[in-house]
Design a protein around this motif. Structure first.
Motif, short mmCIF file in Angstrom:
data_model
loop_
_atom_site.label_atom_id
_atom_site.label_comp_id
_atom_site.label_asym_id
_atom_site.label_seq_id
_atom_site.Cartn_x
_atom_site.Cartn_y
_atom_site.Cartn_z
N GLN A 1 -14.64 0.05 -3.44
CA GLN A 1 -14.37 0.23 -2.00
C GLN A 1 -13.57 1.51 -1.72
O GLN A 1 -12.70 1.54 -0.87
CB GLN A 1 -13.65 -1.00 -1.44
CG GLN A 1 -14.48 -2.27 -1.58
CD GLN A 1 -13.77 -3.50 -1.05
OE1 GLN A 1 -12.56 -3.64 -1.21
NE2 GLN A 1 -14.52 -4.38 -0.41
N THR A 2 -13.91 2.57 -2.47
CA THR A 2 -13.29 3.89 -2.31
C THR A 2 -11.77 3.81 -2.40
O THR A 2 -11.04 4.34 -1.56
CB THR A 2 -13.73 4.55 -0.98
OG1 THR A 2 -15.14 4.33 -0.78
CG2 THR A 2 -13.51 6.06 -1.02
N LYS A 3 -11.30 3.13 -3.44
CA LYS A 3 -9.87 3.02 -3.70
C LYS A 3 -9.60 3.17 -5.18
O LYS A 3 -10.43 2.80 -6.02
CB LYS A 3 -9.34 1.66 -3.22
CG LYS A 3 -9.40 1.43 -1.72
CD LYS A 3 -8.91 0.04 -1.36
CE LYS A 3 -9.03 -0.19 0.15
NZ LYS A 3 -8.61 -1.57 0.52
N CYS A 4 -8.42 3.71 -5.51
CA CYS A 4 -7.96 3.73 -6.89
C CYS A 4 -7.64 2.30 -7.30
O CYS A 4 -6.94 1.58 -6.57
CB CYS A 4 -6.73 4.62 -7.03
SG CYS A 4 -5.95 4.55 -8.67
N SER A 5 -8.12 1.88 -8.45
CA SER A 5 -7.90 0.49 -8.88
C SER A 5 -6.44 0.23 -9.27
O SER A 5 -6.05 -0.93 -9.41
CB SER A 5 -8.82 0.16 -10.05
OG SER A 5 -8.52 1.00 -11.15
N ILE A 6 -5.64 1.29 -9.44
CA ILE A 6 -4.23 1.11 -9.81
C ILE A 6 -3.31 1.21 -8.59
O ILE A 6 -2.57 0.29 -8.27
CB ILE A 6 -3.81 2.15 -10.86
CG1 ILE A 6 -4.73 2.09 -12.08
CG2 ILE A 6 -2.34 1.94 -11.27
CD1 ILE A 6 -4.73 0.77 -12.81
N CYS A 7 -3.38 2.37 -7.89
CA CYS A 7 -2.41 2.59 -6.79
C CYS A 7 -3.02 2.36 -5.41
O CYS A 7 -2.32 2.47 -4.41
CB CYS A 7 -1.84 4.00 -6.88
SG CYS A 7 -3.05 5.32 -6.58
N ARG A 8 -4.32 2.08 -5.35
CA ARG A 8 -5.04 1.77 -4.11
C ARG A 8 -5.20 2.97 -3.18
O ARG A 8 -5.53 2.80 -2.00
CB ARG A 8 -4.38 0.61 -3.34
CG ARG A 8 -4.05 -0.61 -4.19
CD ARG A 8 -5.21 -1.11 -4.98
NE ARG A 8 -6.23 -1.75 -4.12
CZ ARG A 8 -7.46 -2.07 -4.53
NH1 ARG A 8 -7.82 -1.78 -5.77
NH2 ARG A 8 -8.31 -2.63 -3.70
N LEU A 9 -4.94 4.17 -3.67
CA LEU A 9 -5.19 5.36 -2.86
C LEU A 9 -6.64 5.33 -2.39
O LEU A 9 -7.55 5.11 -3.18
CB LEU A 9 -4.94 6.62 -3.69
CG LEU A 9 -5.19 7.95 -2.99
CD1 LEU A 9 -4.09 8.24 -1.98
CD2 LEU A 9 -5.27 9.08 -4.00
N ASN A 10 -6.87 5.58 -1.09
CA ASN A 10 -8.24 5.48 -0.57
C ASN A 10 -8.74 6.81 0.00
O ASN A 10 -9.46 6.85 0.99
CB ASN A 10 -8.35 4.38 0.49
CG ASN A 10 -7.49 4.67 1.73
OD1 ASN A 10 -6.66 5.57 1.70
ND2 ASN A 10 -7.71 3.93 2.78
N HIS A 11 -8.38 7.91 -0.64
CA HIS A 11 -8.83 9.24 -0.24
C HIS A 11 -9.93 9.68 -1.21
O HIS A 11 -9.64 10.01 -2.37
CB HIS A 11 -7.65 10.21 -0.28
CG HIS A 11 -7.91 11.53 0.40
ND1 HIS A 11 -9.19 12.02 0.62
CD2 HIS A 11 -7.06 12.45 0.92
CE1 HIS A 11 -9.10 13.19 1.22
NE2 HIS A 11 -7.83 13.48 1.42
#
Length: 236
Positions: free
Chosen positions: A189-199
């Motif tokens: 879902q266009t997110k980093c799996s660790i920090c959840r950054l969605n850029h």
């Protein structure tokens, strides 16, 4: 009217714009988005509304008709035999009718060595954009060959085994990596799996089994979406 160099510069800039737009998200664009790309204040259609070959008409960009095909696309319909062949090259089928019709401008792109954009449909229905060149064609057989780089395509025909294998490896990487990245990032879902950054521009698809190993694959379940920092940390 543009000369060839002016048209080449325009194409390079437009294609870079499309790639950047795609990578703001997961790397894929919908047909609707490709029907209205914002480029320097102009809303441009960059994909054919129905077929696979887009030859914009004279009214597409005022006073600047293109001399050759701008884009091609491969869908999931399976109507044509588009497929990867040896050496990281891709076979792209002409439309029925031999070298005539829309295929004429495709052959012009090869003759003038102009880049075009190739949209490859994924299971989501969206398209991944690639910058490609037509490097050879076989009108009597109804297809041409496309590659991501002219110099690599030449090197892939080298008599030097080392040079040839290097060129083939890089071309395969350029062919498969964008699809691997897009599908993995989309799955997360266009997110980093660790920090959840969605850029999207700051996200990468990391291989769980490194691609340097023989049993590595480009399947989605061999990937994890990570921001650039966490990807570097994961690899280390």
């Amino acid at each position: 009217m543009w000369d060839v160099d002016e048209e080449r510069r325009f194409r390079e800039e437009l294609i870079e714009n499309i790639l950047n737009f795609a990578n703001e998200g997961d790397g894929m664009l919908s047909r609707g988005e490709l029907g209205s790309i914002n480029f320097k204040g102009n809303l441009l259609r960059v994909i054919d509304p129905q077929g696979g070959i887009w030859n914009p008409g004279a009214s597409w960009l005022e006073n600047h008709p293109l001399s050759a095909t701008l884009s091609i696309n491969t869908t999931n319909a399976g109507k044509y035999e588009d497929q990867e062949i040896a050496g990281g090259l891709w076979r792209y089928d002409y439309q029925a009718g031999g070298a005539a019709g829309k295929n004429t401008k495709m052959r012009k792109a090869m003759e003038l060595k102009l880049p075009l954009v190739w949209f490859v449909q994924q299971n989501s229905g969206k398209y991944i954009p690639y910058k490609v060149y037509i490097i050879d064609d076989f009108p009597e057989k109804g297809y041409c060959l496309i590659a991501p780089d002219l110099s690599l395509a030449i090197a892939a025909k080298s008599e030097s085994n080392i040079e040839r294998r290097y060129a083939e490896r890089i071309m395969r990487q350029r062919l498969h990596q964008p699809a691997f990245r897009a599908n993995v990032i989309s799955a997360y879902q266009t997110k980093c799996s660790i920090c959840r950054l969605n850029h999207g521009k700051l996200l990468e698809a990391a291989h769980i089994i490194p691609d340097s190993e023989e049993n590595s694959t480009t399947a989605i379940d061999n990937g994890i979406s990570l921001c650039k920092i966490h990807h570097a940390a994961y690899d280390n």
